[in-house]
Scaffold this active site. Structure first.
Site, mmCIF file in Angstrom:
data_model
loop_
_atom_site.group_PDB
_atom_site.id
_atom_site.type_symbol
_atom_site.label_atom_id
_atom_site.label_comp_id
_atom_site.label_asym_id
_atom_site.label_seq_id
_atom_site.Cartn_x
_atom_site.Cartn_y
_atom_site.Cartn_z
ATOM 1 N N GLU A 1 -8.312 -5.280 4.992
ATOM 2 C CA GLU A 1 -8.168 -4.959 3.577
ATOM 3 C C GLU A 1 -6.966 -5.658 2.953
ATOM 4 O O GLU A 1 -6.999 -6.049 1.782
ATOM 5 C CB GLU A 1 -8.075 -3.444 3.408
ATOM 6 C CG GLU A 1 -9.374 -2.726 3.766
ATOM 7 C CD GLU A 1 -9.238 -1.217 3.769
ATOM 8 O OE1 GLU A 1 -9.479 -0.620 2.705
ATOM 9 O OE2 GLU A 1 -8.902 -0.647 4.821
ATOM 10 N N ARG B 1 -12.705 15.709 6.900
ATOM 11 C CA ARG B 1 -13.489 16.015 5.705
ATOM 12 C C ARG B 1 -14.926 16.336 6.086
ATOM 13 O O ARG B 1 -15.496 15.723 6.977
ATOM 14 C CB ARG B 1 -13.467 14.846 4.721
ATOM 15 C CG ARG B 1 -12.087 14.456 4.238
ATOM 16 C CD ARG B 1 -12.158 13.228 3.353
ATOM 17 N NE ARG B 1 -10.857 12.600 3.198
ATOM 18 C CZ ARG B 1 -10.663 11.296 3.006
ATOM 19 N NH1 ARG B 1 -11.714 10.491 2.929
ATOM 20 N NH2 ARG B 1 -9.459 10.806 2.889
ATOM 21 N N ASN C 1 0.880 -1.176 0.000
ATOM 22 C CA ASN C 1 0.000 0.000 0.000
ATOM 23 C C ASN C 1 0.910 1.217 0.000
ATOM 24 O O ASN C 1 1.471 1.580 1.034
ATOM 25 C CB ASN C 1 -0.907 -0.010 1.221
ATOM 26 C CG ASN C 1 -1.904 1.141 1.225
ATOM 27 O OD1 ASN C 1 -1.826 2.063 0.409
ATOM 28 N ND2 ASN C 1 -2.840 1.112 2.152
ATOM 29 N N ARG D 1 -2.577 -2.026 -3.563
ATOM 30 C CA ARG D 1 -3.771 -1.203 -3.406
ATOM 31 C C ARG D 1 -3.643 -0.001 -4.341
ATOM 32 O O ARG D 1 -2.663 0.732 -4.298
ATOM 33 C CB ARG D 1 -3.917 -0.719 -1.969
ATOM 34 C CG ARG D 1 -5.123 0.199 -1.791
ATOM 35 C CD ARG D 1 -5.135 0.864 -0.435
ATOM 36 N NE ARG D 1 -6.315 1.716 -0.272
ATOM 37 C CZ ARG D 1 -6.286 2.944 0.204
ATOM 38 N NH1 ARG D 1 -5.142 3.488 0.579
ATOM 39 N NH2 ARG D 1 -7.384 3.652 0.315
ATOM 40 N N HIS E 1 -13.333 2.737 -0.417
ATOM 41 C CA HIS E 1 -13.337 1.723 0.646
ATOM 42 C C HIS E 1 -13.949 0.418 0.150
ATOM 43 O O HIS E 1 -14.399 -0.412 0.944
ATOM 44 C CB HIS E 1 -14.118 2.193 1.883
ATOM 45 C CG HIS E 1 -13.487 3.322 2.621
ATOM 46 N ND1 HIS E 1 -14.223 4.286 3.293
ATOM 47 C CD2 HIS E 1 -12.195 3.670 2.808
ATOM 48 C CE1 HIS E 1 -13.409 5.162 3.849
ATOM 49 N NE2 HIS E 1 -12.171 4.814 3.574
#
Length: 408
Positions: free
Chosen positions: A394, A251, A8, A101, A190
């Site tokens: 993940e 955010r 990643n 990823r 996601h």
């Protein structure tokens, strides 16, 4: 032993895991960070074999180094040195493939994909949709292919799971020709986590995935919720970018677009100013002064009204999406919470679902408050809807998809 290396990559760091896929257990993990800075850092952790099934990986030892790491290629050399010096041996545990990823696959990629030169070009071209992520992902791919030139490299896209969204869900109501020209639509993110959690929940309950209507809340610093019907994503909260939807750490999530026009006119804020505001100075941070929910929880106990408001706004948005997705699905069979806040904050889970008793959702207070590391049920025995906490993984999902795509 079938082994996969999962990477990643960010702009100045990359994380990795070496996973034994026979046992689905982590052999080693690490972080190479501060790439391009005078003092880079490498952290490499080796795990002992599991003693009680796939989930029982046991910490063995962690090794750290500080040294200049000028670029990602040098970073992979540091990673290889860590394996050679501290184990496990890559000669004895050679990766069958390397999984990467990649944040944005646009509308081009809807499944794990072997990385060829044309695919690299596509990932680069999609950087316009994810300028902070895809270039960094591509740097990691290029460096990893130099380090492992004879292995299959597979891209697993965050957006791929959401390619099953119906047109009505992914289409924005703006000028259609302009939208097509600039590839403006909902993509969702996601996806790797939502796929893993929904499939894990079905397996845990012993029910066919194809028969379940699920809502998955991925609540971390970034947060999203997805409606999943029969294993397919049919609605999700993030949009063209990861900014839309729920209130997040920094955010804003959903906001009236006219707010931006108003601030541009009245506060003389530039495009970059507005981008910084919505992505880095909003959300829980903007409301309370902290992006870490643990700080907010402590502040609420001290009677901090800003923290209380942040909690109320956060939960209000969760309820709004839960209600909308109940309507889209025509009911729900399973609701799951995952990621840092979702897995570890009983108050958020309880508050998000307290108004859904009409839909057969009943959370058991004791089960919800009980701490645990693995997957667990937090609904009552009488609840018509199963409510679960499902730790996401993940990296394991990327490894599974990598093996599938590589055919090894």
């Amino acid at each position: 032993m079938s082994v996969v290396l999962v990477v990643n990559s960010g702009s100045s760091s990359f994380k990795y895991q070496l996973i034994d896929m026979d046992a689905e257990s982590v052999l080693a993990s690490g972080l190479v960070e501060r790439i391009g800075e005078p003092a880079g850092r490498s952290t490499h952790t080796v795990f002992a074999p599991p003693t009680d099934g796939p989930a029982a990986t046991m910490l063995s030892a962690t090794y750290e180094r500080e040294l200049p790491i000028p670029d990602h290629t040098a970073g992979f050399a540091v990673m290889l040195d860590a394996f050679a010096e501290n184990g496990p041996s890559l000669e004895e545990n050679p990766p069958a493939a390397v999984g990467h990823r990649v944040v944005h696959g646009g509308a081009r990629f809807f499944e794990p994909t072997i990385i060829t030169p044309p695919v690299e070009i596509d990932i680069g071209e999609l950087s316009v949709l994810a300028p902070l992520h895809n270039p960094a992902n591509l740097e990691g791919i290029i460096a990893a292919k130099k380090a492992f030139p004879d292995r299959a490299h597979v891209a697993v896209f965050d957006t791929a799971f959401h390619q099953t969204l119906p047109r009505a869900a992914y289409t924005y109501a703006i000028d259609s020709q302009l939208a097509a020209q600039h590839r403006i639509r909902r993509y969702g993110f996601h996806g790797t986590s939502h796929k893993f959690v929904s499939e894990t929940a079905a397996a845990y309950l012993g029910r066919p995935l194809a028969e379940l209507r699920q809502i998955v809340f991925h609540l971390g610093n970034g947060a999203s919720v997805t409606a999943i019907d029969g294993g397919r994503s049919v609605e999700t909260s993030m949009g063209l970018t990861p900014l839309e939807g729920l209130v997040m750490g920094t955010r804003s999530g959903d906001i009236d677009p006219a707010v931006l026009l108003h601030l541009a006119r009245r506060a003389s804020m530039s495009i970059d100013d507005l981008d910084d505001l919505l992505n880095k100075r909003s959300g829980l941070l903007g409301l309370s002064g902290s992006s870490d929910y643990r700080d907010i929880d402590e502040a609420i106990l001290r009677g901090d009204d800003r923290a209380l408001l942040a909690f109320e706004v956060y939960v209000h948005r969760l309820r709004a999406y839960a209600g909308a997705y109940l309507a889209q699905l025509g009911g729900v069979d399973v609701i799951s919470f995952t990621a840092g806040v979702g897995e570890n904050t009983p108050a958020v889970r309880a508050a998000a679902l307290t108004t859904l008793r009409f839909a057969g959702v009943e959370v058991d207070p004791e089960r919800n408050e009980a701490r645990g590391r693995g997957i667990r049920v937090i609904s009552t025995d009488a609840s018509r809807v199963s409510v679960l906490v499902v730790p996401t993984n993940e990296e394991l999902e990327i490894a599974r998809q990598t093996l599938q795509a590589a055919g090894v």
